[in-house]
Scaffold this motif. Structure first.
Motif, PDB file in Angstrom:
ATOM      1  N   GLY A 137     150.276  10.079  18.466  1.00 30.93           N
ATOM      2  CA  GLY A 137     149.625  11.572  18.816  1.00 30.93           C
ATOM      3  C   GLY A 137     150.878  12.074  19.383  1.00 30.93           C
ATOM      4  O   GLY A 137     150.868  13.551  19.089  1.00 30.93           O
ATOM      5  N   TYR A 138     151.879  11.621  20.053  1.00 27.10           N
ATOM      6  CA  TYR A 138     153.003  12.348  20.743  1.00 27.10           C
ATOM      7  C   TYR A 138     153.779  13.180  19.688  1.00 27.10           C
ATOM      8  O   TYR A 138     154.224  14.012  19.886  1.00 27.10           O
ATOM      9  CB  TYR A 138     153.448  11.553  21.551  1.00 27.10           C
ATOM     10  N   LEU A 139     154.047  12.123  18.681  1.00 24.39           N
ATOM     11  CA  LEU A 139     155.036  12.481  17.593  1.00 24.39           C
ATOM     12  C   LEU A 139     154.394  13.740  16.665  1.00 24.39           C
ATOM     13  O   LEU A 139     154.990  14.590  16.316  1.00 24.39           O
ATOM     14  CB  LEU A 139     155.409  11.375  16.891  1.00 24.39           C
ATOM     15  N   GLY A 142     152.452  16.086  20.745  1.00 29.71           N
ATOM     16  CA  GLY A 142     152.946  16.439  22.157  1.00 29.71           C
ATOM     17  C   GLY A 142     152.249  15.487  22.868  1.00 29.71           C
ATOM     18  O   GLY A 142     151.358  14.624  22.291  1.00 29.71           O
ATOM     19  N   VAL A 143     152.449  15.487  24.214  1.00 29.37           N
ATOM     20  CA  VAL A 143     151.572  14.578  25.284  1.00 29.37           C
ATOM     21  C   VAL A 143     150.255  14.556  25.306  1.00 29.37           C
ATOM     22  O   VAL A 143     149.456  13.452  25.223  1.00 29.37           O
ATOM     23  CB  VAL A 143     152.299  14.972  26.662  1.00 29.37           C
ATOM     24  N   ARG A 144     149.599  15.855  25.092  1.00 18.57           N
ATOM     25  CA  ARG A 144     148.139  15.699  25.036  1.00 18.57           C
ATOM     26  C   ARG A 144     147.498  14.918  23.887  1.00 18.57           C
ATOM     27  O   ARG A 144     146.614  14.405  24.034  1.00 18.57           O
ATOM     28  CB  ARG A 144     147.516  17.267  25.180  1.00 18.57           C
ATOM     29  N   LEU A 145     147.781  15.410  22.955  1.00 21.58           N
ATOM     30  CA  LEU A 145     147.376  14.718  21.482  1.00 21.58           C
ATOM     31  C   LEU A 145     147.629  13.064  21.615  1.00 21.58           C
ATOM     32  O   LEU A 145     146.717  12.390  21.458  1.00 21.58           O
ATOM     33  CB  LEU A 145     148.287  15.279  20.383  1.00 21.58           C
ATOM     34  N   GLY A 146     148.860  12.841  22.245  1.00 23.94           N
ATOM     35  CA  GLY A 146     149.133  11.163  22.467  1.00 23.94           C
ATOM     36  C   GLY A 146     147.913  10.661  23.290  1.00 23.94           C
ATOM     37  O   GLY A 146     147.587   9.688  23.075  1.00 23.94           O
ATOM     38  N   ASP A 148     145.038  11.841  24.177  1.00 29.84           N
ATOM     39  CA  ASP A 148     143.891  11.741  23.518  1.00 29.84           C
ATOM     40  C   ASP A 148     143.803  10.656  22.617  1.00 29.84           C
ATOM     41  O   ASP A 148     142.675   9.882  22.557  1.00 29.84           O
ATOM     42  CB  ASP A 148     143.495  13.114  22.556  1.00 29.84           C
ATOM     43  N   ALA A 149     144.818  10.419  21.675  1.00 31.90           N
ATOM     44  CA  ALA A 149     144.613   9.151  20.750  1.00 31.90           C
ATOM     45  C   ALA A 149     144.651   7.870  21.514  1.00 31.90           C
ATOM     46  O   ALA A 149     143.836   6.958  21.055  1.00 31.90           O
ATOM     47  CB  ALA A 149     145.996   9.281  19.823  1.00 31.90           C
ATOM     48  N   ALA A 150     145.534   7.592  22.463  1.00 28.87           N
ATOM     49  CA  ALA A 150     145.366   6.599  23.408  1.00 28.87           C
ATOM     50  C   ALA A 150     143.988   6.257  23.996  1.00 28.87           C
ATOM     51  O   ALA A 150     143.623   5.140  24.258  1.00 28.87           O
ATOM     52  CB  ALA A 150     146.396   6.554  24.325  1.00 28.87           C
ATOM     53  N   ALA A 151     143.452   7.562  24.556  1.00 25.10           N
ATOM     54  CA  ALA A 151     141.805   7.261  25.118  1.00 25.10           C
ATOM     55  C   ALA A 151     140.881   6.927  24.078  1.00 25.10           C
ATOM     56  O   ALA A 151     140.256   5.900  24.445  1.00 25.10           O
ATOM     57  CB  ALA A 151     141.386   8.541  25.763  1.00 25.10           C
ATOM     58  N   ARG A 152     141.143   7.398  22.744  1.00 25.06           N
ATOM     59  CA  ARG A 152     140.007   6.731  21.781  1.00 25.06           C
ATOM     60  C   ARG A 152     140.383   5.533  21.630  1.00 25.06           C
ATOM     61  O   ARG A 152     139.371   4.537  21.305  1.00 25.06           O
ATOM     62  CB  ARG A 152     140.534   7.619  20.448  1.00 25.06           C
ATOM     63  N   ALA A 153     141.610   4.862  21.456  1.00 20.46           N
ATOM     64  CA  ALA A 153     142.006   3.597  21.151  1.00 20.46           C
ATOM     65  C   ALA A 153     141.510   2.553  22.091  1.00 20.46           C
ATOM     66  O   ALA A 153     140.822   1.527  21.800  1.00 20.46           O
ATOM     67  CB  ALA A 153     143.590   3.598  21.002  1.00 20.46           C
ATOM     68  N   VAL A 154     141.734   2.981  23.259  1.00 22.98           N
ATOM     69  CA  VAL A 154     141.113   1.869  24.329  1.00 22.98           C
ATOM     70  C   VAL A 154     139.792   1.678  24.343  1.00 22.98           C
ATOM     71  O   VAL A 154     139.179   0.838  25.098  1.00 22.98           O
ATOM     72  CB  VAL A 154     141.741   2.194  25.878  1.00 22.98           C
ATOM     73  N   THR A 155     139.026   2.824  23.876  1.00 22.25           N
ATOM     74  CA  THR A 155     137.451   2.498  24.129  1.00 22.25           C
ATOM     75  C   THR A 155     136.823   1.672  22.741  1.00 22.25           C
ATOM     76  O   THR A 155     135.566   1.709  22.699  1.00 22.25           O
ATOM     77  CB  THR A 155     136.826   3.906  24.125  1.00 22.25           C
ATOM     78  N   ARG A 156     137.907   1.159  22.027  1.00 25.00           N
ATOM     79  CA  ARG A 156     137.304   0.298  20.878  1.00 25.00           C
ATOM     80  C   ARG A 156     138.139  -0.924  20.858  1.00 25.00           C
ATOM     81  O   ARG A 156     139.203  -0.868  21.323  1.00 25.00           O
ATOM     82  CB  ARG A 156     137.595   1.293  19.613  1.00 25.00           C
ATOM     83  N   MET A 157     137.122  -1.904  20.538  1.00 23.69           N
ATOM     84  CA  MET A 157     137.909  -3.086  20.130  1.00 23.69           C
ATOM     85  C   MET A 157     138.618  -3.239  19.042  1.00 23.69           C
ATOM     86  O   MET A 157     138.401  -2.885  17.958  1.00 23.69           O
ATOM     87  CB  MET A 157     136.826  -4.333  20.065  1.00 23.69           C
ATOM     88  N   GLY A 158     140.073  -3.493  19.410  1.00 23.66           N
ATOM     89  CA  GLY A 158     140.881  -4.212  18.019  1.00 23.66           C
ATOM     90  C   GLY A 158     141.861  -3.296  17.605  1.00 23.66           C
ATOM     91  O   GLY A 158     141.774  -2.958  16.234  1.00 23.66           O
ATOM     92  N   ALA A 159     142.653  -2.264  18.363  1.00 21.90           N
ATOM     93  CA  ALA A 159     143.672  -1.498  17.840  1.00 21.90           C
ATOM     94  C   ALA A 159     142.987  -0.387  16.864  1.00 21.90           C
ATOM     95  O   ALA A 159     143.808  -0.126  15.840  1.00 21.90           O
ATOM     96  CB  ALA A 159     144.647  -2.222  17.155  1.00 21.90           C
ATOM     97  N   MET A 160     142.187   0.368  17.317  1.00 26.26           N
ATOM     98  CA  MET A 160     141.676   1.355  16.167  1.00 26.26           C
ATOM     99  C   MET A 160     141.289   2.568  16.811  1.00 26.26           C
ATOM    100  O   MET A 160     140.299   2.834  17.500  1.00 26.26           O
ATOM    101  CB  MET A 160     140.184   0.883  15.730  1.00 26.26           C
ATOM    102  N   PRO A 161     142.454   3.403  16.608  1.00 27.15           N
ATOM    103  CA  PRO A 161     142.047   4.792  17.341  1.00 27.15           C
ATOM    104  C   PRO A 161     141.104   5.777  16.903  1.00 27.15           C
ATOM    105  O   PRO A 161     140.603   5.867  16.021  1.00 27.15           O
ATOM    106  CB  PRO A 161     143.603   5.552  16.992  1.00 27.15           C
TER     107      PRO A 161
END
Length: 161
Positions: A137-139, A142-146, A148-161
């Motif tokens: 997301g960062y690449l 920027g920071v906000r998209l990064g 956001d992507a990390a927040a989606r990833a941690v709400t699911r089991m198993g590395a799925m953003p």
């Protein structure tokens, strides 16, 4: 992105084809892909095609096993545009001249350009892949998209953003 898992470690420079890089504008390399052959050769060959990659430091244990000074030298040759790392990884490797350093702070967010950006408050289920999701997301945006992507990833089991 090349990871150091499964058959990925067997990828060698000779396996790369120019067509894989058609339309590519960025290359992101996890530190794992730089720490042993033959995947290191593939990562470095890819970096010759797309200079100024981003690099994630990946693991303090892996960096120590490889030799931190040797890794610093490898980074100097790559001249990454962005380096991602946890606080511990960044402290171990130190400043990478000419590179933007983005420090991943886990549930506290990230530090980029000397500014700490808080993470979104979410119900975390599994942190696997959150750093990779953040980097993607960062690449791209920027920071906000990064974040956001990390927040989606941690709400699911198993590395799925």
């Amino acid at each position: 992105m090349l990871t150091d898992r499964g058959v990925g470690t067997e990828l060698a420079a000779g396996h790369l084809t120019d067509a894989w890089f058609d339309g590519c504008t960025q290359l992101h390399l996890p530190g794992y892909s730089l720490l042993r052959e033959p995947v290191q050769g593939a990562a470095l060959a890819a970096a010759r095609r797309l200079p100024r990659p981003s690099v994630d430091l990946s693991s303090t244990a892996a960096l120590r096993d490889y030799d931190v000074d040797r890794f610093r030298s490898l980074l100097a040759g790559l001249a990454p545009r962005v380096v991602f790392g946890t606080e511990e990884e960044a402290d171990l490797v130190g400043e990478v001249p000419g590179s933007e350093m983005v420090i991943k702070l886990g549930p506290r967010g990230v530090r980029a350009g000397g500014v700490t950006h808080p993470a979104q408050q979410v119900r975390a289920v599994d942190a696997t892949g959150a750093g990779d999701a953040f980097a993607a997301g960062y690449l791209l945006g920027g920071v906000r998209l990064g974040l956001d992507a990390a927040a989606r990833a941690v709400t699911r089991m198993g590395a799925m953003p």
